[in-house]
Design an enzyme around this catalytic site. Structure first.
Site, PDB file in Angstrom:
ATOM      1  N   ALA A  61       0.937  -1.155   0.066  1.00 28.75           N
ATOM      2  CA  ALA A  61      -0.229  -0.307   0.050  1.00 28.75           C
ATOM      3  C   ALA A  61       0.752   1.268   0.097  1.00 28.75           C
ATOM      4  O   ALA A  61       2.031   0.973   0.402  1.00 28.75           O
ATOM      5  CB  ALA A  61      -0.825   0.032   1.149  1.00 28.75           C
ATOM      6  N   GLY A 105       0.708  -4.684   0.702  1.00 31.07           N
ATOM      7  CA  GLY A 105      -0.450  -5.142  -0.025  1.00 31.07           C
ATOM      8  C   GLY A 105      -0.270  -5.674  -1.232  1.00 31.07           C
ATOM      9  O   GLY A 105      -1.249  -6.220  -1.871  1.00 31.07           O
ATOM     10  N   GLU A 128       4.770  -4.899   7.226  1.00 29.02           N
ATOM     11  CA  GLU A 128       4.150  -3.859   7.723  1.00 29.02           C
ATOM     12  C   GLU A 128       4.629  -3.743   9.313  1.00 29.02           C
ATOM     13  O   GLU A 128       4.462  -2.625   9.683  1.00 29.02           O
ATOM     14  CB  GLU A 128       2.645  -4.310   7.849  1.00 29.02           C
ATOM     15  CG  GLU A 128       1.935  -4.295   6.416  1.00 29.02           C
ATOM     16  CD  GLU A 128       1.888  -5.498   5.709  1.00 29.02           C
ATOM     17  OE1 GLU A 128       2.600  -6.394   6.053  1.00 29.02           O
ATOM     18  OE2 GLU A 128       1.062  -5.702   4.844  1.00 29.02           O
TER      19      GLU A 128
HETATM   20  N1  CAA Z   1       4.765   3.266  -0.515  1.00 29.80           N
HETATM   21  C1  CAA Z   1       5.181   4.451  -1.228  1.00 29.80           C
HETATM   22  N2  CAA Z   1       6.189   4.429  -2.149  1.00 29.80           N
HETATM   23  C2  CAA Z   1       6.949   3.506  -1.867  1.00 29.80           C
HETATM   24  C3  CAA Z   1       6.655   2.396  -1.490  1.00 29.80           C
HETATM   25  C4  CAA Z   1       5.372   2.079  -0.794  1.00 29.80           C
HETATM   26  N3  CAA Z   1       4.932   1.017  -0.253  1.00 29.80           N
HETATM   27  N4  CAA Z   1       7.680   1.324  -1.695  1.00 29.80           N
HETATM   28  C5  CAA Z   1       8.536   1.747  -2.361  1.00 29.80           C
HETATM   29  N5  CAA Z   1       8.023   3.082  -2.598  1.00 29.80           N
HETATM   30  C6  CAA Z   1       8.896   4.161  -3.256  1.00 29.80           C
HETATM   31  C7  CAA Z   1      10.081   4.656  -2.348  1.00 29.80           C
HETATM   32  O1  CAA Z   1       9.545   5.723  -1.311  1.00 29.80           O
HETATM   33  C8  CAA Z   1      11.130   5.450  -3.419  1.00 29.80           C
HETATM   34  O2  CAA Z   1      10.350   6.588  -3.711  1.00 29.80           O
HETATM   35  P1  CAA Z   1      11.481   7.706  -3.954  1.00 29.80           P
HETATM   36  O3  CAA Z   1      12.310   7.469  -5.080  1.00 29.80           O
HETATM   37  O4  CAA Z   1      10.671   8.789  -4.171  1.00 29.80           O
HETATM   38  O5  CAA Z   1      12.244   8.068  -2.805  1.00 29.80           O
HETATM   39  C9  CAA Z   1      10.780   4.307  -4.630  1.00 29.80           C
HETATM   40  O6  CAA Z   1       9.561   3.511  -4.474  1.00 29.80           O
HETATM   41  C10 CAA Z   1      11.865   3.166  -4.700  1.00 29.80           C
HETATM   42  O7  CAA Z   1      11.932   2.783  -3.436  1.00 29.80           O
HETATM   43  P2  CAA Z   1      13.522   2.255  -2.733  1.00 29.80           P
HETATM   44  O8  CAA Z   1      14.134   3.796  -2.925  1.00 29.80           O
HETATM   45  O9  CAA Z   1      13.074   2.157  -1.247  1.00 29.80           O
HETATM   46  O10 CAA Z   1      14.110   1.132  -3.390  1.00 29.80           O
HETATM   47  P3  CAA Z   1      14.811   0.158  -2.782  1.00 29.80           P
HETATM   48  O11 CAA Z   1      15.403  -0.733  -3.830  1.00 29.80           O
HETATM   49  O12 CAA Z   1      15.891   0.678  -1.974  1.00 29.80           O
HETATM   50  O13 CAA Z   1      14.114  -0.854  -1.681  1.00 29.80           O
HETATM   51  C11 CAA Z   1      11.980  -1.887  -0.909  1.00 29.80           C
HETATM   52  C12 CAA Z   1      12.993  -1.650  -2.348  1.00 29.80           C
HETATM   53  C13 CAA Z   1      12.832  -3.023  -0.237  1.00 29.80           C
HETATM   54  C14 CAA Z   1      11.004  -2.621  -1.594  1.00 29.80           C
HETATM   55  C15 CAA Z   1      11.726  -0.627  -0.426  1.00 29.80           C
HETATM   56  O14 CAA Z   1      11.074   0.353  -1.037  1.00 29.80           O
HETATM   57  C16 CAA Z   1      10.379  -0.980   0.810  1.00 29.80           C
HETATM   58  O15 CAA Z   1      10.914  -1.485   1.972  1.00 29.80           O
HETATM   59  N6  CAA Z   1       9.207  -0.355   0.447  1.00 29.80           N
HETATM   60  C17 CAA Z   1       8.225  -0.493   1.347  1.00 29.80           C
HETATM   61  C18 CAA Z   1       7.598  -1.925   1.511  1.00 29.80           C
HETATM   62  C19 CAA Z   1       6.422  -1.971   2.459  1.00 29.80           C
HETATM   63  O16 CAA Z   1       6.515  -1.598   3.898  1.00 29.80           O
HETATM   64  N7  CAA Z   1       5.325  -2.605   2.173  1.00 29.80           N
HETATM   65  C20 CAA Z   1       4.272  -2.428   2.961  1.00 29.80           C
HETATM   66  C21 CAA Z   1       3.300  -1.195   2.865  1.00 29.80           C
HETATM   67  S1  CAA Z   1       1.970  -1.042   4.312  1.00 29.80           S
HETATM   68  C22 CAA Z   1       0.729  -2.179   3.424  1.00 29.80           C
HETATM   69  O17 CAA Z   1       0.876  -2.831   2.439  1.00 29.80           O
HETATM   70  C23 CAA Z   1      -0.254  -2.303   4.464  1.00 29.80           C
HETATM   71  C24 CAA Z   1      -1.244  -3.499   3.958  1.00 29.80           C
HETATM   72  O18 CAA Z   1      -1.283  -4.441   4.440  1.00 29.80           O
HETATM   73  C25 CAA Z   1      -2.518  -2.927   3.138  1.00 29.80           C
END
Ligand code: CAA
Length: 251
Positions: A61, A105, A128
């Site tokens: 998400a 998500g 999460e």
């Molecule tokens: N939401 C918004 N933006 C996100 C995102 C997310 N879930 N995941 C990645 N992005 C964005 C980053 O902010 C970044 O944007 P900017 O370049 O503008 O800073 C871009 O995507 C690239 O990401 P990274 O620079 O972080 O890339 P990376 O290769 O270093 O890492 C990753 C990749 C491990 C997937 C890391 O992006 C990450 O940990 N993302 C979040 C994963 C997460 O926590 N997901 C759960 C979300 S909560 C949820 O889903 C609730 C539910 O159950 C419904």
């Protein structure tokens, strides 16, 4: 934020928000729901393939969109709700073709599909907990059903990711395929399904999915009713006649 195309009998939906690793924001989920509805209603389409990019199926998400949400507003205007569950209302088989990250998500969306094909690069996780929340689109339930309590608990409690090989071993994914042939393998599966009897396909999907929702006895009852009902279809007549006449069926 999504791209759609028709490949044979497959409706292919590609999540396309590369700058945010396909984070599932409101707009993307709205567009996804529309595309799913369109392909489900199109008689030329036998099955739907849902995929992302090489780098990410979806990284969860949208954290930026969620950051400032407050309770009880979250409860009154449930931002997951029906919009996220559109894929569960599709009658045709939906195949998730996952390469790269399927997190939060993203993992939950893949698990809402009927089956998951994974590229060797796929990484599944429910991270999460690292954000001070828990899965909110079914992850704690569907992951536990898919891979059992201990593994699901470890992943949900620690946010540890699972690679494609482990996901296949654990039963989360149907098959692991080379990344370059991920979508073509999923389309081939859709083509195969397209050659079968449509009522049998729809009922097979309903019966297997019921195993996630009904107690065993009720599930077996549902299966029996569907099974017996299929004896009213042309597909059953053709399938059995073809077997006995030693020829390929024409559904
Ligand atoms: N939401 C918004 N933006 C996100 C995102 C997310 N879930 N995941 C990645 N992005 C964005 C980053 O902010 C970044 O944007 P900017 O370049 O503008 O800073 C871009 O995507 C690239 O990401 P990274 O620079 O972080 O890339 P990376 O290769 O270093 O890492 C990753 C990749 C491990 C997937 C890391 O992006 C990450 O940990 N993302 C979040 C994963 C997460 O926590 N997901 C759960 C979300 S909560 C949820 O889903 C609730 C539910 O159950 C419904």
């Amino acid at each position: 934020m999504i791209l759609t195309e028709v490949q044979g009998r497959a409706g292919v939906i590609r999540l396309n928000r590369p700058a945010a690793l396909n984070a599932l924001c409101d707009q993307l989920m709205g567009e996804l729901g529309e595309a799913l509805g369109r392909f489900d209603a199109d008689p030329a389409i036998a099955a739907i393939v849902l995929t992302g990019s090489e780098r990410a199926f979806a990284a969860g998400a949208d954290i930026k969109e969620m950051q400032n949400r407050r309770f009880p507003g979250t409860y009154l205007h449930d931002f997951i709700g029906a919009r996220w569950e559109a894929v569960l209302t599709v009658r045709k088989p939906v195949i998730a073709a996952v390469a790269g990250f399927a997190l939060g998500g993203g993992c939950e969306l893949a698990m809402m599909c009927d089956l998951i094909l994974a590229a060797e690069t796929a990484k599944f996780g429910q991270p999460e907990i690292n954000l001070g929340i828990i899965p909110g689109a079914g992850g704690s339930q569907r992951l536990t059903h898919a891979i059992g309590k201990s593994k699901a608990m470890e992943m949900v409690l620690t946010g540890r990711m699972m690679n494609a090989e482990e996901a296949e071993r654990a039963g989360l994914v149907a098959r692991v395929v080379p990344a370059e042939s991920l979508v073509s393998e999923a389309v081939a599966l859709a083509e195969k399904i397209g050659g079968l009897s449509a009522p049998a396909v729809a009922m097979a999907k309903e019966a297997v999915n019921a195993a996630f929702e009904l107690p065993l006895r009720e599930g077996v009852r549902l299966e029996r009713r569907l099974f017996l009902g299929l004896f009213g279809t042309e597909g059953q007549k053709e399938g059995m006649a073809a077997f006995l006449e030693k020829r390929k069926p024409r559904f």
